[in-house]
Design an enzyme around this catalytic site. Structure first.
Site, PDB file in Angstrom:
ATOM      1  N   GLU A   1      30.680  46.066  38.649  1.00  0.00           N
ATOM      2  CA  GLU A   1      30.954  44.638  38.961  1.00  0.00           C
ATOM      3  C   GLU A   1      29.656  44.072  39.566  1.00  0.00           C
ATOM      4  O   GLU A   1      29.246  42.951  39.514  1.00  0.00           O
ATOM      5  CB  GLU A   1      31.972  44.580  40.189  1.00  0.00           C
ATOM      6  CG  GLU A   1      33.489  44.794  39.397  1.00  0.00           C
ATOM      7  CD  GLU A   1      34.547  45.559  40.268  1.00  0.00           C
ATOM      8  OE1 GLU A   1      34.284  45.393  41.673  1.00  0.00           O
ATOM      9  OE2 GLU A   1      35.368  45.923  40.011  1.00  0.00           O
TER      10      GLU A   1
ATOM     11  N   GLU B   1      31.981  55.612  35.180  1.00  0.00           N
ATOM     12  CA  GLU B   1      32.804  54.711  35.497  1.00  0.00           C
ATOM     13  C   GLU B   1      33.027  53.577  34.104  1.00  0.00           C
ATOM     14  O   GLU B   1      32.140  52.809  34.158  1.00  0.00           O
ATOM     15  CB  GLU B   1      32.713  53.899  36.517  1.00  0.00           C
ATOM     16  CG  GLU B   1      32.961  54.350  38.035  1.00  0.00           C
ATOM     17  CD  GLU B   1      33.444  53.582  38.938  1.00  0.00           C
ATOM     18  OE1 GLU B   1      34.467  53.564  39.608  1.00  0.00           O
ATOM     19  OE2 GLU B   1      32.771  52.587  39.417  1.00  0.00           O
TER      20      GLU B   1
ATOM     21  N   SER C   1      40.884  53.086  36.878  1.00  0.00           N
ATOM     22  CA  SER C   1      42.145  53.097  36.888  1.00  0.00           C
ATOM     23  C   SER C   1      42.799  54.915  37.240  1.00  0.00           C
ATOM     24  O   SER C   1      43.773  55.324  36.516  1.00  0.00           O
ATOM     25  CB  SER C   1      42.961  52.992  35.409  1.00  0.00           C
ATOM     26  OG  SER C   1      42.327  51.429  35.531  1.00  0.00           O
TER      27      SER C   1
ATOM     28  N   HIS D   1      27.373  49.702  40.748  1.00  0.00           N
ATOM     29  CA  HIS D   1      28.780  49.595  40.406  1.00  0.00           C
ATOM     30  C   HIS D   1      28.860  48.501  39.333  1.00  0.00           C
ATOM     31  O   HIS D   1      28.001  47.684  39.488  1.00  0.00           O
ATOM     32  CB  HIS D   1      29.756  49.200  41.569  1.00  0.00           C
ATOM     33  CG  HIS D   1      31.248  49.186  41.254  1.00  0.00           C
ATOM     34  ND1 HIS D   1      31.744  48.229  40.488  1.00  0.00           N
ATOM     35  CD2 HIS D   1      32.109  50.078  41.407  1.00  0.00           C
ATOM     36  CE1 HIS D   1      33.083  48.376  40.190  1.00  0.00           C
ATOM     37  NE2 HIS D   1      33.078  49.534  40.632  1.00  0.00           N
TER      38      HIS D   1
ATOM     39  N   ASN E   1      37.141  52.888  46.886  1.00  0.00           N
ATOM     40  CA  ASN E   1      36.310  51.549  47.013  1.00  0.00           C
ATOM     41  C   ASN E   1      37.135  50.264  47.168  1.00  0.00           C
ATOM     42  O   ASN E   1      37.803  50.230  46.318  1.00  0.00           O
ATOM     43  CB  ASN E   1      35.521  51.606  45.499  1.00  0.00           C
ATOM     44  CG  ASN E   1      34.926  50.204  45.530  1.00  0.00           C
ATOM     45  OD1 ASN E   1      34.652  49.407  46.377  1.00  0.00           O
ATOM     46  ND2 ASN E   1      34.241  50.118  44.155  1.00  0.00           N
TER      47      ASN E   1
ATOM     48  N   GLY F   1      40.129  48.359  36.701  1.00  0.00           N
ATOM     49  CA  GLY F   1      41.196  47.613  37.055  1.00  0.00           C
ATOM     50  C   GLY F   1      41.789  47.364  35.903  1.00  0.00           C
ATOM     51  O   GLY F   1      42.690  46.291  35.981  1.00  0.00           O
TER      52      GLY F   1
ATOM     53  N   LYS G   1      36.727  47.388  47.583  1.00  0.00           N
ATOM     54  CA  LYS G   1      36.181  46.228  47.121  1.00  0.00           C
ATOM     55  C   LYS G   1      36.296  45.215  48.076  1.00  0.00           C
ATOM     56  O   LYS G   1      36.380  45.306  49.536  1.00  0.00           O
ATOM     57  CB  LYS G   1      36.704  45.739  45.653  1.00  0.00           C
ATOM     58  CG  LYS G   1      36.567  47.098  44.663  1.00  0.00           C
ATOM     59  CD  LYS G   1      36.927  46.840  43.223  1.00  0.00           C
ATOM     60  CE  LYS G   1      36.856  47.919  42.428  1.00  0.00           C
ATOM     61  NZ  LYS G   1      37.033  47.853  41.076  1.00  0.00           N
TER      62      LYS G   1
HETATM   63  P1  PGA Z   1      40.092  51.199  39.802  1.00  0.00           P
HETATM   64  O1  PGA Z   1      38.363  50.685  40.163  1.00  0.00           O
HETATM   65  O2  PGA Z   1      40.181  52.402  40.273  1.00  0.00           O
HETATM   66  O3  PGA Z   1      40.820  49.786  40.282  1.00  0.00           O
HETATM   67  O4  PGA Z   1      39.965  50.912  38.116  1.00  0.00           O
HETATM   68  C1  PGA Z   1      37.489  51.914  40.326  1.00  0.00           C
HETATM   69  C2  PGA Z   1      36.156  51.338  40.664  1.00  0.00           C
HETATM   70  O5  PGA Z   1      35.779  50.157  40.224  1.00  0.00           O
HETATM   71  O6  PGA Z   1      35.659  52.087  41.291  1.00  0.00           O
END
Ligand code: PGA
Length: 251
Positions: A97, A167, A212, A95, A9, A173, A11
């Site tokens: 976010e 997640e 992560s 997601h 992803n 992140g 982003k």
């Molecule tokens: P990350 O993000 O691997 O940077 O923690 C995962 C995601 O948001 O799908």
């Protein structure tokens, strides 16, 4: 036997130039790793470029989001049939976010899931708890409510053409990964819930872990019984890391 899957992803990162370099390196690095399904989700404007760059490879192309509407006066939105026109293979829905920053409720996410499937695009439904929800012992209730909202609208059979991603919001992140045991516990809960409705769907459903994921922790996570691969954010922007994560599914 469920096929392992790793999805990047990206982003809101990248430029045409960076993406060409990244994909060239990723596709070259993945040669010979055919047993794992690999996908990448670029920002919308780069979908045609990424489709073109992936055309000669097995890398699938996904969208990071999709509108719940089929068409209409929804300025700035992108409908599932448009993604389908571009040959997009799958779409991330729900997601954290999107849920947190853009107010996507469980109901809206369920509508996006269905809009995506109606256009022939397999959704990857994301679920996960925040740190305060985990600390308050609400993890199970939160992830099950997120899953149930979709099952209530789409039915459990819809998960025959979809994937799930657990997640934990506190792991996204942040560099803090759930331990393999913490992740497995939630994955088992999710699969168990679905198995209560359909053993068959549950047995075949790919449930990815996200938060992560990196080369150093992917192996321990992906060998858990109910973890079928990863949804990778930050580390998917580095070709070497991403290739190494994909290699961790070969066991
Ligand atoms: P990350 O993000 O691997 O940077 O923690 C995962 C995601 O948001 O799908």
């Amino acid at each position: 036997m469920r096929q392992k899957m790793v999805v990047g992803n990206w982003k809101m990162h990248g430029s045409a130039e960076q993406i060409q370099q990244l994909l060239r390196d990723v596709i070259r690095g993945l040669a010979g790793q055919e047993s794992t399904a690999v996908g990448v989700c670029p920002p919308y404007p780069y979908l045609p470029l990424v489709k073109q760059l992936c055309a000669e490879s097995d890398v699938k192309v996904g969208a990071q989001n999709v509108s719940r509407h089929e068409s209409g006066a929804f300025t700035g939105e992108v409908a599932a049939p448009m993604l389908s026109d571009l040959g997009v293979d799958f779409a991330i829905v729900g997601h954290s976010e999107r849920r947190e920053l853009y107010g996507e409720t469980n109901d809206i996410v369920a509508e996006k899931f269905m809009a995506s499937q109606a256009a022939g695009i397999n959704p990857i439904l994301c679920v996960g708890e925040t740190l305060s929800q985990r600390d308050d012992g609400e993890t199970e209730a939160v992830v099950l409510a997120q899953l149930q909202a979709v099952i209530a609208k789409a039915g459990v059979e819809a998960f025959g053409e979809a994937a799930l991603a657990y997640e934990p919001v506190w792991a996204i992140g942040t560099g803090k990964t759930a331990t393999p045991e913490q992740a497995q516990e939630v994955h088992r809960l999710l699969r168990g819930y679905i198995a209560g409705l359909s053993e068959d769907i549950a047995a075949n459903l790919q449930i990815l872990y996200g938060g992560s994921v990196k080369d150093s922790n992917a192996g321990a996570l992906f060998t858990q019984a109910d973890i079928d691969g990863g949804l990778v954010g930050g580390a998917s922007l580095q070709a070497e890391q991403f290739i190494a994560i994909c290699a961790n599914t070969e066991n």
